[in-house]
Design a protein around this motif. Structure first.
Motif, PDB file in Angstrom:
ATOM      1  N   GLU A 188       0.858  -1.337   0.196  1.00 13.71           N
ATOM      2  CA  GLU A 188       0.098  -0.102  -0.041  1.00 13.71           C
ATOM      3  C   GLU A 188       0.828   1.226  -0.006  1.00 13.71           C
ATOM      4  O   GLU A 188       0.736   2.077  -0.899  1.00 13.71           O
ATOM      5  N   PHE A 189       1.929   1.263   0.769  1.00 18.59           N
ATOM      6  CA  PHE A 189       2.774   2.473   0.886  1.00 18.59           C
ATOM      7  C   PHE A 189       3.443   2.788  -0.456  1.00 18.59           C
ATOM      8  O   PHE A 189       3.356   3.889  -0.921  1.00 18.59           O
ATOM      9  N   ALA A 190       3.727   1.535  -1.204  1.00 19.88           N
ATOM     10  CA  ALA A 190       4.602   1.988  -2.628  1.00 19.88           C
ATOM     11  C   ALA A 190       3.576   2.455  -3.639  1.00 19.88           C
ATOM     12  O   ALA A 190       3.695   3.252  -4.260  1.00 19.88           O
ATOM     13  N   ALA A 191       2.341   1.831  -3.463  1.00 23.77           N
ATOM     14  CA  ALA A 191       1.157   2.286  -4.473  1.00 23.77           C
ATOM     15  C   ALA A 191       1.010   3.641  -4.081  1.00 23.77           C
ATOM     16  O   ALA A 191       0.770   4.507  -5.124  1.00 23.77           O
ATOM     17  N   ALA A 192       0.791   3.967  -2.707  1.00 25.22           N
ATOM     18  CA  ALA A 192       0.185   5.292  -2.628  1.00 25.22           C
ATOM     19  C   ALA A 192       1.303   6.361  -2.859  1.00 25.22           C
ATOM     20  O   ALA A 192       1.034   7.561  -3.370  1.00 25.22           O
ATOM     21  N   ALA A 193       2.589   6.231  -2.713  1.00 26.88           N
ATOM     22  CA  ALA A 193       3.656   7.136  -2.777  1.00 26.88           C
ATOM     23  C   ALA A 193       3.605   7.287  -4.625  1.00 26.88           C
ATOM     24  O   ALA A 193       3.806   8.488  -5.018  1.00 26.88           O
ATOM     25  N   GLY A 194       3.561   6.214  -5.317  1.00 29.81           N
ATOM     26  CA  GLY A 194       3.684   6.308  -6.705  1.00 29.81           C
ATOM     27  C   GLY A 194       2.597   7.172  -6.969  1.00 29.81           C
ATOM     28  O   GLY A 194       2.685   8.099  -8.209  1.00 29.81           O
ATOM     29  N   GLU A 195       1.087   7.047  -6.578  1.00 25.68           N
ATOM     30  CA  GLU A 195       0.248   7.735  -7.052  1.00 25.68           C
ATOM     31  C   GLU A 195       0.252   9.142  -6.531  1.00 25.68           C
ATOM     32  O   GLU A 195       0.141  10.180  -7.646  1.00 25.68           O
ATOM     33  N   ALA A 248      13.408   7.851   1.329  1.00 28.96           N
ATOM     34  CA  ALA A 248      12.305   7.351   2.176  1.00 28.96           C
ATOM     35  C   ALA A 248      12.520   6.936   3.619  1.00 28.96           C
ATOM     36  O   ALA A 248      13.910   6.435   3.771  1.00 28.96           O
ATOM     37  N   THR A 249      11.941   7.259   4.537  1.00 26.51           N
ATOM     38  CA  THR A 249      12.213   7.174   6.023  1.00 26.51           C
ATOM     39  C   THR A 249      10.876   6.716   6.594  1.00 26.51           C
ATOM     40  O   THR A 249       9.901   7.061   6.244  1.00 26.51           O
ATOM     41  N   ILE A 250      11.115   5.348   7.139  1.00 24.39           N
ATOM     42  CA  ILE A 250       9.950   4.902   8.169  1.00 24.39           C
ATOM     43  C   ILE A 250      10.021   5.023   9.610  1.00 24.39           C
ATOM     44  O   ILE A 250      11.165   4.896  10.166  1.00 24.39           O
ATOM     45  N   ARG A 251       8.982   5.504  10.180  1.00 24.05           N
ATOM     46  CA  ARG A 251       9.189   6.201  11.541  1.00 24.05           C
ATOM     47  C   ARG A 251       7.803   5.432  12.364  1.00 24.05           C
ATOM     48  O   ARG A 251       6.959   5.172  11.599  1.00 24.05           O
ATOM     49  N   SER A 252       7.991   5.196  13.584  1.00 26.01           N
ATOM     50  CA  SER A 252       6.726   4.918  14.277  1.00 26.01           C
ATOM     51  C   SER A 252       6.784   5.620  15.642  1.00 26.01           C
ATOM     52  O   SER A 252       7.811   5.767  16.507  1.00 26.01           O
ATOM     53  N   VAL A 253       5.347   5.328  16.124  1.00 26.65           N
ATOM     54  CA  VAL A 253       5.316   5.953  17.472  1.00 26.65           C
ATOM     55  C   VAL A 253       4.534   4.837  18.140  1.00 26.65           C
ATOM     56  O   VAL A 253       3.313   4.544  17.800  1.00 26.65           O
ATOM     57  N   THR A 254       4.799   4.319  19.441  1.00 29.68           N
ATOM     58  CA  THR A 254       4.243   3.113  19.942  1.00 29.68           C
ATOM     59  C   THR A 254       3.778   3.655  21.476  1.00 29.68           C
ATOM     60  O   THR A 254       4.410   4.318  22.137  1.00 29.68           O
ATOM     61  N   ARG A 255       2.372   3.134  21.666  1.00 26.57           N
ATOM     62  CA  ARG A 255       1.969   3.328  22.760  1.00 26.57           C
ATOM     63  C   ARG A 255       1.419   2.119  23.412  1.00 26.57           C
ATOM     64  O   ARG A 255       0.885   1.243  22.559  1.00 26.57           O
ATOM     65  N   ARG A 256       1.344   2.031  24.841  1.00 23.90           N
ATOM     66  CA  ARG A 256       1.012   0.634  25.635  1.00 23.90           C
ATOM     67  C   ARG A 256       0.220   1.122  26.672  1.00 23.90           C
ATOM     68  O   ARG A 256       0.298   2.064  27.621  1.00 23.90           O
ATOM     69  N   PHE A 270       5.242   6.503   7.117  1.00 20.82           N
ATOM     70  CA  PHE A 270       6.371   6.448   5.689  1.00 20.82           C
ATOM     71  C   PHE A 270       6.421   7.792   5.067  1.00 20.82           C
ATOM     72  O   PHE A 270       5.476   8.352   4.409  1.00 20.82           O
ATOM     73  N   GLN A 271       7.737   8.528   5.120  1.00 19.69           N
ATOM     74  CA  GLN A 271       7.864   9.731   4.800  1.00 19.69           C
ATOM     75  C   GLN A 271       8.872   9.501   3.359  1.00 19.69           C
ATOM     76  O   GLN A 271       9.803   8.957   3.643  1.00 19.69           O
ATOM     77  N   SER A 284       7.501  15.866  -1.700  1.00 19.73           N
ATOM     78  CA  SER A 284       7.420  15.241  -0.541  1.00 19.73           C
ATOM     79  C   SER A 284       5.886  14.749  -0.221  1.00 19.73           C
ATOM     80  O   SER A 284       5.071  15.280  -0.462  1.00 19.73           O
ATOM     81  N   ASP A 285       5.749  13.517   0.465  1.00 26.34           N
ATOM     82  CA  ASP A 285       4.680  12.993   1.156  1.00 26.34           C
ATOM     83  C   ASP A 285       4.486  12.119   2.071  1.00 26.34           C
ATOM     84  O   ASP A 285       6.141  11.575   2.009  1.00 26.34           O
ATOM     85  N   ASP A 286       3.648  11.855   2.763  1.00 27.87           N
ATOM     86  CA  ASP A 286       3.851  10.630   3.616  1.00 27.87           C
ATOM     87  C   ASP A 286       2.461  10.046   3.849  1.00 27.87           C
ATOM     88  O   ASP A 286       1.417  10.600   3.446  1.00 27.87           O
ATOM     89  N   LEU A 287       2.695   8.754   4.229  1.00 27.71           N
ATOM     90  CA  LEU A 287       1.692   7.810   4.318  1.00 27.71           C
ATOM     91  C   LEU A 287       1.410   7.222   5.857  1.00 27.71           C
ATOM     92  O   LEU A 287       2.295   6.902   6.502  1.00 27.71           O
ATOM     93  N   LEU A 288       0.470   7.634   6.481  1.00 24.63           N
ATOM     94  CA  LEU A 288       0.072   7.227   7.966  1.00 24.63           C
ATOM     95  C   LEU A 288      -0.504   6.055   7.865  1.00 24.63           C
ATOM     96  O   LEU A 288      -1.647   5.941   7.414  1.00 24.63           O
ATOM     97  N   LEU A 289      -0.403   5.062   8.874  1.00 24.14           N
ATOM     98  CA  LEU A 289      -1.123   4.024   9.243  1.00 24.14           C
ATOM     99  C   LEU A 289      -0.958   3.545  10.396  1.00 24.14           C
ATOM    100  O   LEU A 289       0.071   3.862  11.278  1.00 24.14           O
ATOM    101  N   LYS A 290      -2.162   2.883  11.209  1.00 22.48           N
ATOM    102  CA  LYS A 290      -1.850   2.598  12.685  1.00 22.48           C
ATOM    103  C   LYS A 290      -2.537   1.026  12.833  1.00 22.48           C
ATOM    104  O   LYS A 290      -3.158   0.623  12.079  1.00 22.48           O
ATOM    105  N   ARG A 291      -1.442   0.569  13.696  1.00 18.02           N
ATOM    106  CA  ARG A 291      -2.028  -0.888  13.887  1.00 18.02           C
ATOM    107  C   ARG A 291      -2.178  -1.320  15.435  1.00 18.02           C
ATOM    108  O   ARG A 291      -1.144  -0.520  16.145  1.00 18.02           O
ATOM    109  N   ALA A 292      -2.999  -1.933  16.044  1.00 16.16           N
ATOM    110  CA  ALA A 292      -3.321  -2.199  17.446  1.00 16.16           C
ATOM    111  C   ALA A 292      -3.211  -3.782  17.495  1.00 16.16           C
ATOM    112  O   ALA A 292      -3.555  -4.372  16.589  1.00 16.16           O
ATOM    113  N   ALA A 293      -2.823  -4.145  18.688  1.00 18.95           N
ATOM    114  CA  ALA A 293      -2.768  -5.596  19.060  1.00 18.95           C
ATOM    115  C   ALA A 293      -3.260  -5.677  20.328  1.00 18.95           C
ATOM    116  O   ALA A 293      -2.947  -4.561  21.359  1.00 18.95           O
ATOM    117  N   VAL A 294      -3.865  -6.675  20.982  1.00 14.95           N
ATOM    118  CA  VAL A 294      -4.243  -6.848  22.353  1.00 14.95           C
ATOM    119  C   VAL A 294      -3.873  -8.339  22.844  1.00 14.95           C
ATOM    120  O   VAL A 294      -3.697  -9.335  22.006  1.00 14.95           O
TER     121      VAL A 294
END
Lengths: 198, 200
Positions: free
Chosen positions: A48-55, A149-157, A168-169, A183-193
């Motif tokens: 998804e990231f690659a497709a969104a960046a290309g678009e 490209a740079t991939i960053r993350s922020v974690t919360r627990r 993804f910047q 420049s552009d970035d794609l943001l996404l969030k994942r959750a786990a329990v």
């Protein structure tokens, strides 16, 4: 004399082994928990990231306002930098760039926008090691821009909940002046329990 | 001795049984694992005392918009025949709270938002600093030397610091920006943009 001592069918050694097995199963059952999940990036996220960046790049004003007579853009693909908490292999990082390149209409970009992509420096260096004539050819590889490209993350627990927010910047930088031309970035969030180990 | 051994066997059995039961216990309630919309606040984020990731996005977007609104009003930065150059210089995290990763996300997103604006880039160009450019050229270009890339008379350094202050339940996040004349070091503009959050 001649009397046989009845053998215990289930002797203490067997009992001990059985209890250890039961205990081991119990440990595994408890440790795996139920409903455990992962907040790591998935293959679909990379796609998804690659497709969104290309678009985004194709639709950007920076590209749409160029024509065949615009100043050269020879864009070098570079290895994405992983600053996230996820472990992303070199192959996965490069797969993003390869997918992005594969999604671009290279011929029309060259003809209509005067944008060309050149092979990454890492690939050029590898070829140079196996084909000496490549060294001469490489002198013509003079990218004018770099796609980074740079991939960053922020974690919360909290308790057994976890959420990872990924960014993804991407940017194209003029290699002569250092100007960020796109420049552009794609943001996404994942959750786990639950309790799980990645 | 055999009674001690049997006692040990039963102890192991009891322990294993307890573990099995623990494994079968109900899972904690919450979101299932997987993708969630970026704008949603998950239980993990709500339960974590730190600033929400969505707020980091909001701060950077708000501050970028404020820069795009205010910079053209600075007399020395009024649009002219040549685009003015802005070099991202000394941008610091002085929150004593946010991690460097979180702060770099905010800083880079501010820069990205400026570049994405056609209106802004018509009159201004944003450069990476020379150290970054030299590293890029050393990696990609046969000639790593950086030539003349700026006009010192029409170039400004963008410096800034991000702060977090407050007591009790309310905290103030703000960013101080300043523009410095590249040729003289004079601070030609300075502004502070705020964002307030309750509980974080």
């Amino acid at each position: 004399m001649g009397d046989s001592v009845p053998r215990r069918v289930f002797n203490s050694g067997s009992a001990c082994a059985l209890m250890l097995v039961v205990g081991g199963v119990g440990v595994l059952g408890a440790c795996s928990g139920s409903g455990g999940g992962s907040s790591r990036l998935s293959n679909e996220d990379f796609v998804e990231f690659a497709a969104a960046a290309g678009e985004s790049l194709r639709a950007s004003y920076q590209v749409r306002e160029r024509d065949g007579e615009s100043a050269d853009w020879l864009v070098a693909l570079t290895d994405p930098v992983n600053l996230s908490s996820d472990v992303i292999s070199e192959a996965e990082r490069w797969s993003i760039m390869e997918r992005l390149k594969g999604s671009m209409p290279l011929a029309s970009l060259r003809e209509e926008r005067n944008i060309r992509f050149v092979i990454p420096r890492e690939v050029a260096d590898r070829v140079e090691g196996i084909e000496s004539d490549w060294q001469l050819a490489m002198q013509g590889r003079e990218p004018t821009h770099a796609l980074e490209a740079t991939i960053r993350s922020v974690t919360r627990r909290a308790d057994e909940q976890r959420a990872d927010f990924y960014a993804f910047q991407m940017s194209i930088v003029d290699a002569a002046s250092g100007e960020v031309v796109w420049s552009d970035d794609l943001l996404l969030k994942r959750a786990a329990v639950g309790r799980a180990w990645d | 001795m055999s009674s001690v051994r049997e006692l040990g066997i039963w102890a192991v059995a009891g322990f294993g049984g307890a573990l099995v039961l623990a494994g079968c216990a109900s899972p904690p309630e919450g979101t299932s694992s997987g993708r969630v919309p970026v704008g949603w606040s998950t239980p993990a984020e709500s339960g974590d005392a730190r600033v929400l990731p969505d707020d980091l996005v909001g701060f950077s977007d708000f501050w970028a918009q404020a820069l795009m609104r205010d910079l053209p009003e600075v007399p020395r930065l009024r649009p002219g025949p040549e685009r003015t150059t802005i070099v991202f210089g000394d941008i610091r995290n002085r929150t004593d709270y946010m991690s460097s990763e979180e702060f770099e996300f905010v800083r880079e997103r501010i820069k990205d938002n400026l570049v994405k604006s056609r209106t802004f880039t018509e009159n201004y160009r944003v450069l990476i600093d020379k150290q970054q450019l030299e590293a890029l050229r050393a990696r990609e270009v046969n000639n790593p030397n950086v030539g003349e890339r700026i006009d010192p008379n029409n170039t400004f350094l963008m410096n800034g610091s991000m702060f977090r202050t407050g007591r009790g339940d309310t905290h103030l996040y703000y960013f101080n920006f300043e523009l410095v004349d590249f040729s003289t070091g004079e601070i030609i503009w300075s502004e502070r943009y705020e964002g307030k959050r309750y509980g974080r």
